[in-house]
Design a protein around this motif. Sequence first.
Motif, PDB file in Angstrom:
ATOM      1  N   ASP A 107      39.725  23.777-107.876  1.00  0.00           N
ATOM      2  CA  ASP A 107      40.991  24.396-107.363  1.00  0.00           C
ATOM      3  C   ASP A 107      41.011  23.730-108.930  1.00  0.00           C
ATOM      4  O   ASP A 107      41.710  22.041-109.138  1.00  0.00           O
ATOM      5  CB  ASP A 107      42.076  23.544-106.655  1.00  0.00           C
ATOM      6  CG  ASP A 107      42.965  24.489-107.196  1.00  0.00           C
ATOM      7  OD1 ASP A 107      43.194  24.997-107.789  1.00  0.00           O
ATOM      8  OD2 ASP A 107      44.486  23.103-106.512  1.00  0.00           O
ATOM      9  N   ARG A 108      41.203  24.219-109.788  1.00  0.00           N
ATOM     10  CA  ARG A 108      42.056  23.882-111.778  1.00  0.00           C
ATOM     11  C   ARG A 108      40.911  22.891-112.440  1.00  0.00           C
ATOM     12  O   ARG A 108      42.130  22.627-112.683  1.00  0.00           O
ATOM     13  CB  ARG A 108      43.246  23.748-111.501  1.00  0.00           C
ATOM     14  CG  ARG A 108      44.451  25.054-110.446  1.00  0.00           C
ATOM     15  CD  ARG A 108      45.698  24.862-110.722  1.00  0.00           C
ATOM     16  NE  ARG A 108      46.032  24.548-109.517  1.00  0.00           N
ATOM     17  CZ  ARG A 108      46.060  22.754-108.944  1.00  0.00           C
ATOM     18  NH1 ARG A 108      47.188  22.630-111.168  1.00  0.00           N
ATOM     19  NH2 ARG A 108      45.913  22.077-107.845  1.00  0.00           N
ATOM     20  N   VAL A 109      39.984  22.561-111.731  1.00  0.00           N
ATOM     21  CA  VAL A 109      39.530  21.690-112.645  1.00  0.00           C
ATOM     22  C   VAL A 109      39.255  21.695-113.832  1.00  0.00           C
ATOM     23  O   VAL A 109      38.107  22.510-113.953  1.00  0.00           O
ATOM     24  CB  VAL A 109      37.546  20.929-112.008  1.00  0.00           C
ATOM     25  CG1 VAL A 109      37.441  19.787-112.430  1.00  0.00           C
ATOM     26  CG2 VAL A 109      39.060  20.484-110.295  1.00  0.00           C
ATOM     27  N   GLN A 110      39.530  21.077-114.501  1.00  0.00           N
ATOM     28  CA  GLN A 110      39.514  21.179-116.137  1.00  0.00           C
ATOM     29  C   GLN A 110      38.189  20.329-116.838  1.00  0.00           C
ATOM     30  O   GLN A 110      37.957  21.163-117.550  1.00  0.00           O
ATOM     31  CB  GLN A 110      40.827  20.505-116.763  1.00  0.00           C
ATOM     32  CG  GLN A 110      42.387  21.277-116.772  1.00  0.00           C
ATOM     33  CD  GLN A 110      42.176  22.873-117.128  1.00  0.00           C
ATOM     34  OE1 GLN A 110      42.174  22.730-117.847  1.00  0.00           O
ATOM     35  NE2 GLN A 110      42.121  23.826-115.915  1.00  0.00           N
ATOM     36  N   THR A 136      39.788  26.925-113.616  1.00  0.00           N
ATOM     37  CA  THR A 136      38.707  25.733-113.326  1.00  0.00           C
ATOM     38  C   THR A 136      38.521  26.020-114.745  1.00  0.00           C
ATOM     39  O   THR A 136      37.961  28.039-115.084  1.00  0.00           O
ATOM     40  CB  THR A 136      37.691  26.036-112.100  1.00  0.00           C
ATOM     41  OG1 THR A 136      39.310  25.998-110.545  1.00  0.00           O
ATOM     42  CG2 THR A 136      36.555  25.838-112.147  1.00  0.00           C
ATOM     43  N   GLY A 201      41.102  19.058-105.838  1.00  0.00           N
ATOM     44  CA  GLY A 201      41.723  19.729-107.333  1.00  0.00           C
ATOM     45  C   GLY A 201      41.747  18.872-108.095  1.00  0.00           C
ATOM     46  O   GLY A 201      40.969  18.323-109.191  1.00  0.00           O
ATOM     47  N   ASN A 202      42.823  19.756-109.117  1.00  0.00           N
ATOM     48  CA  ASN A 202      42.866  18.925-110.332  1.00  0.00           C
ATOM     49  C   ASN A 202      43.146  17.472-110.582  1.00  0.00           C
ATOM     50  O   ASN A 202      43.610  16.785-109.688  1.00  0.00           O
ATOM     51  CB  ASN A 202      44.184  19.327-110.927  1.00  0.00           C
ATOM     52  CG  ASN A 202      44.569  19.643-112.288  1.00  0.00           C
ATOM     53  OD1 ASN A 202      44.977  18.137-113.055  1.00  0.00           O
ATOM     54  ND2 ASN A 202      44.148  20.272-113.054  1.00  0.00           N
ATOM     55  N   GLU A 203      42.046  17.013-111.888  1.00  0.00           N
ATOM     56  CA  GLU A 203      42.002  15.923-112.005  1.00  0.00           C
ATOM     57  C   GLU A 203      43.639  14.604-112.182  1.00  0.00           C
ATOM     58  O   GLU A 203      43.621  13.853-111.835  1.00  0.00           O
ATOM     59  CB  GLU A 203      41.312  15.500-113.479  1.00  0.00           C
ATOM     60  CG  GLU A 203      40.037  15.844-113.677  1.00  0.00           C
ATOM     61  CD  GLU A 203      39.828  16.949-114.324  1.00  0.00           C
ATOM     62  OE1 GLU A 203      38.642  17.115-114.499  1.00  0.00           O
ATOM     63  OE2 GLU A 203      40.651  18.303-113.934  1.00  0.00           O
ATOM     64  N   ASN A 208      46.165  22.254-105.144  1.00  0.00           N
ATOM     65  CA  ASN A 208      47.402  22.458-105.065  1.00  0.00           C
ATOM     66  C   ASN A 208      47.784  22.443-103.672  1.00  0.00           C
ATOM     67  O   ASN A 208      47.373  22.717-102.318  1.00  0.00           O
ATOM     68  CB  ASN A 208      47.331  24.265-105.159  1.00  0.00           C
ATOM     69  CG  ASN A 208      48.802  25.472-105.070  1.00  0.00           C
ATOM     70  OD1 ASN A 208      48.648  25.336-104.216  1.00  0.00           O
ATOM     71  ND2 ASN A 208      48.656  25.778-106.379  1.00  0.00           N
TER      72      ASN A 208
END
Length: 246
Positions: A107-110, A136, A201-203, A208
């Motif tokens: 989920d939304r890892v940048q 992502t 999820g995101n760093e 979410n």
Amino acid sequence: MITSVKNEKVKNWRKLRKKKERDLQNQFIIEGFHLIEEAHKSSWQIVEIIHQEGVECPKAWLHYPLFKVTDNVMAAISETKTPQGIVAVVNKKNNDEKVVNRALMVDRVQDPGNLGTMIRTADAAGFDTVILGHGTVDLFNDKVIRSTQGSLFHLNVYEADLVGEMERLQQLSITIWSTGLENASNYHELDVPDKIAIIVGNEGSGVNRTLMTKADQNVMIPIYGQAESLNVSIAAAILMYEVVKK
């Protein structure tokens, strides 16, 4: 021999550095002997191979369309600091709805290195699927591909709306674990189901909240020292290997 960076083929190869063009052409570039060999051994389709003057292709690759280029052209195509003098254009592959037993949902890892490392670890841990949620980093980003070390070609990796994909997997009797602290249990205190998907999820903000509430179980990894948190790829590795231990 292609000698000019103004050649139309070269211009097109350089365009594939950008996500917009990769999406438009449904192709991407890989660099180096190892990645090309991994693609060659897989079911992914290599379109053409570009090699620098003086760099020889293995015999097993000679049936692909080959283009020899000068040093300056290779430098214009390559995105690595120390190029090996060989790159390939590969067709993207659509998700073919393979059977899912163990999946990692992202989920939304940048960070490209984080995503590539997670794909490589999922492969090493015997997972069969990696699902990338919207937001992502692009799977076909050069740094992501290099960080996978070829594991991209061993797994079923695809993009999807994670909410809808969670519902689909749950209908297939796949248990969803989400990382997070809210209403969470320590991962090593839980029974591991036969079929499982783990969401990371995101760093900065984690998974979410909507996804967490839809998961069957929220899990946490205890911190015994003074660190505030774990890197997302490390957390994913711990959980994936915990799953395969059971």
